[in-house]
Design a protein around this motif. Structure first.
Motif, PDB file in Angstrom:
ATOM      1  N   GLU A  29      23.767 -41.704  -4.832  1.00  0.00           N
ATOM      2  CA  GLU A  29      22.174 -40.861  -5.377  1.00  0.00           C
ATOM      3  C   GLU A  29      22.649 -39.753  -6.296  1.00  0.00           C
ATOM      4  O   GLU A  29      21.817 -39.544  -7.202  1.00  0.00           O
ATOM      5  CB  GLU A  29      21.263 -40.660  -4.342  1.00  0.00           C
ATOM      6  CG  GLU A  29      20.952 -41.941  -3.573  1.00  0.00           C
ATOM      7  CD  GLU A  29      20.072 -42.674  -4.496  1.00  0.00           C
ATOM      8  OE1 GLU A  29      19.152 -42.255  -5.262  1.00  0.00           O
ATOM      9  OE2 GLU A  29      19.984 -44.083  -4.456  1.00  0.00           O
ATOM     10  N   ARG A  30      23.316 -38.969  -5.794  1.00  0.00           N
ATOM     11  CA  ARG A  30      23.783 -37.847  -6.438  1.00  0.00           C
ATOM     12  C   ARG A  30      24.582 -37.674  -7.783  1.00  0.00           C
ATOM     13  O   ARG A  30      24.294 -37.054  -8.564  1.00  0.00           O
ATOM     14  CB  ARG A  30      24.453 -36.692  -5.619  1.00  0.00           C
ATOM     15  CG  ARG A  30      23.758 -35.850  -4.576  1.00  0.00           C
ATOM     16  CD  ARG A  30      24.595 -34.756  -3.872  1.00  0.00           C
ATOM     17  NE  ARG A  30      26.112 -35.108  -3.385  1.00  0.00           N
ATOM     18  CZ  ARG A  30      26.050 -35.608  -2.432  1.00  0.00           C
ATOM     19  NH1 ARG A  30      25.192 -36.008  -1.438  1.00  0.00           N
ATOM     20  NH2 ARG A  30      27.273 -36.317  -1.855  1.00  0.00           N
ATOM     21  N   HIS A  31      25.360 -38.772  -7.846  1.00  0.00           N
ATOM     22  CA  HIS A  31      26.297 -38.888  -9.078  1.00  0.00           C
ATOM     23  C   HIS A  31      26.365 -40.116  -9.880  1.00  0.00           C
ATOM     24  O   HIS A  31      26.585 -40.127 -10.906  1.00  0.00           O
ATOM     25  CB  HIS A  31      27.687 -38.581  -8.385  1.00  0.00           C
ATOM     26  CG  HIS A  31      27.953 -37.250  -7.686  1.00  0.00           C
ATOM     27  ND1 HIS A  31      28.104 -36.107  -8.287  1.00  0.00           N
ATOM     28  CD2 HIS A  31      28.147 -37.093  -6.237  1.00  0.00           C
ATOM     29  CE1 HIS A  31      27.969 -35.301  -7.332  1.00  0.00           C
ATOM     30  NE2 HIS A  31      28.230 -35.688  -6.188  1.00  0.00           N
ATOM     31  N   HIS A  32      25.421 -41.088  -9.465  1.00  0.00           N
ATOM     32  CA  HIS A  32      25.342 -42.211 -10.477  1.00  0.00           C
ATOM     33  C   HIS A  32      24.814 -41.814 -11.874  1.00  0.00           C
ATOM     34  O   HIS A  32      25.485 -42.228 -12.841  1.00  0.00           O
ATOM     35  CB  HIS A  32      24.335 -43.212  -9.900  1.00  0.00           C
ATOM     36  CG  HIS A  32      24.129 -44.510 -10.679  1.00  0.00           C
ATOM     37  ND1 HIS A  32      23.129 -44.392 -11.832  1.00  0.00           N
ATOM     38  CD2 HIS A  32      24.792 -45.616 -10.983  1.00  0.00           C
ATOM     39  CE1 HIS A  32      23.295 -45.578 -12.409  1.00  0.00           C
ATOM     40  NE2 HIS A  32      24.294 -46.260 -11.870  1.00  0.00           N
ATOM     41  N   ALA A  33      23.908 -40.986 -11.867  1.00  0.00           N
ATOM     42  CA  ALA A  33      23.214 -40.521 -13.413  1.00  0.00           C
ATOM     43  C   ALA A  33      24.432 -39.839 -14.184  1.00  0.00           C
ATOM     44  O   ALA A  33      24.411 -40.314 -14.929  1.00  0.00           O
ATOM     45  CB  ALA A  33      22.051 -39.776 -13.289  1.00  0.00           C
ATOM     46  N   GLU A  34      24.990 -38.969 -13.487  1.00  0.00           N
ATOM     47  CA  GLU A  34      26.154 -38.222 -14.070  1.00  0.00           C
ATOM     48  C   GLU A  34      27.361 -39.156 -14.584  1.00  0.00           C
ATOM     49  O   GLU A  34      27.880 -39.056 -15.787  1.00  0.00           O
ATOM     50  CB  GLU A  34      26.480 -37.198 -13.294  1.00  0.00           C
ATOM     51  CG  GLU A  34      27.884 -36.272 -13.708  1.00  0.00           C
ATOM     52  CD  GLU A  34      28.759 -35.568 -12.682  1.00  0.00           C
ATOM     53  OE1 GLU A  34      29.478 -35.004 -12.902  1.00  0.00           O
ATOM     54  OE2 GLU A  34      28.177 -35.428 -11.669  1.00  0.00           O
ATOM     55  N   LEU A  35      27.630 -39.889 -13.750  1.00  0.00           N
ATOM     56  CA  LEU A  35      28.656 -40.986 -14.233  1.00  0.00           C
ATOM     57  C   LEU A  35      28.416 -41.903 -15.412  1.00  0.00           C
ATOM     58  O   LEU A  35      29.307 -42.177 -16.029  1.00  0.00           O
ATOM     59  CB  LEU A  35      29.311 -41.781 -12.815  1.00  0.00           C
ATOM     60  CG  LEU A  35      29.935 -40.755 -11.634  1.00  0.00           C
ATOM     61  CD1 LEU A  35      30.021 -41.616 -10.480  1.00  0.00           C
ATOM     62  CD2 LEU A  35      31.270 -40.187 -12.084  1.00  0.00           C
ATOM     63  N   ALA A  36      27.161 -42.286 -15.172  1.00  0.00           N
ATOM     64  CA  ALA A  36      26.571 -43.130 -16.178  1.00  0.00           C
ATOM     65  C   ALA A  36      26.696 -42.346 -17.542  1.00  0.00           C
ATOM     66  O   ALA A  36      26.975 -42.920 -18.620  1.00  0.00           O
ATOM     67  CB  ALA A  36      25.279 -43.758 -15.829  1.00  0.00           C
TER      68      ALA A  36
END
Length: 188
Positions: A29-36
């Motif tokens: 939840e914390r890092h999916h958007a950043e990694l995408a």
């Protein structure tokens, strides 16, 4: 890009402790958007970015016991995304070469070169070799320190410094110094 999504079904159903599963879900939840976003900036492909991030997170889940015990799990995740992006770029380059070879054997010719009227930042980034592009993106788009960038890419801090400097110089040649200074947040 999807900014927040549930982990893939295979992740939710994978065996493991409830604590490990909850930790991974929180990490996701914390890092999916950043990694995408990182995948998008490295590959230039919006559609592939979510897939690369999901694939990287799935790979992390399979090694979650090691990853969660790591000193910097987010840096490890960024490295996985960077490696997967590199593989995708290499695959795309090979495919484009095969297509170019196919079309070069055809007798038809175009009347003139296909010249872009405007060179935007993404096109300029795509001109950079992968390592320079990754250093520039992580340092300036993600505002990571040189040390965090080195950790994410598995290279030395000195390499990050030189690759970032050279990448920014190439961007200046393509876009102009004023545009690059604005992108890097520098003031005159």
């Amino acid at each position: 890009m999807i900014s927040s999504a549930a982990p893939p079904r295979s992740v939710r159903d994978a065996p493991g402790t409830a604590e490990a599963s909850a930790e991974f879900h929180a990490f996701f939840e914390r890092h999916h958007a950043e990694l995408a976003r990182l995948a998008h900036l490295l590959t230039g492909e919006t559609d592939a970015a979510d897939d690369l991030a999901a694939d990287a997170l799935l790979a992390l889940w399979h090694r979650w016991d090691r990853v969660r015990g790591a000193e910097h799990p987010v840096a490890y995740a960024r490295g996985v995304v960077a490696n997967m992006a590199r593989g995708r770029i290499r695959s795309t380059v090979r495919e484009r070469r095969r297509i170019a070879l196919f079309w070069s054997q055809r007798p038809e010719r175009s009347d003139g070169p296909d010249v872009a009227a405007v060179v935007d930042v993404r096109q300029a980034l795509e001109r950079l070799p992968f390592r320079k592009r990754a250093c520039v993106v992580l340092r300036h788009a993600f505002d990571l320190s040189e040390r965090d960038t080195a950790r994410a890419l598995g290279i030395s801090v000195g390499t990050v410094k030189s690759q970032t400097s050279r990448g920014m110089a190439e961007l200046q040649r393509h876009l102009g110094a004023g545009v690059v200074d604005d992108l890097a947040g520098r003031r005159k």
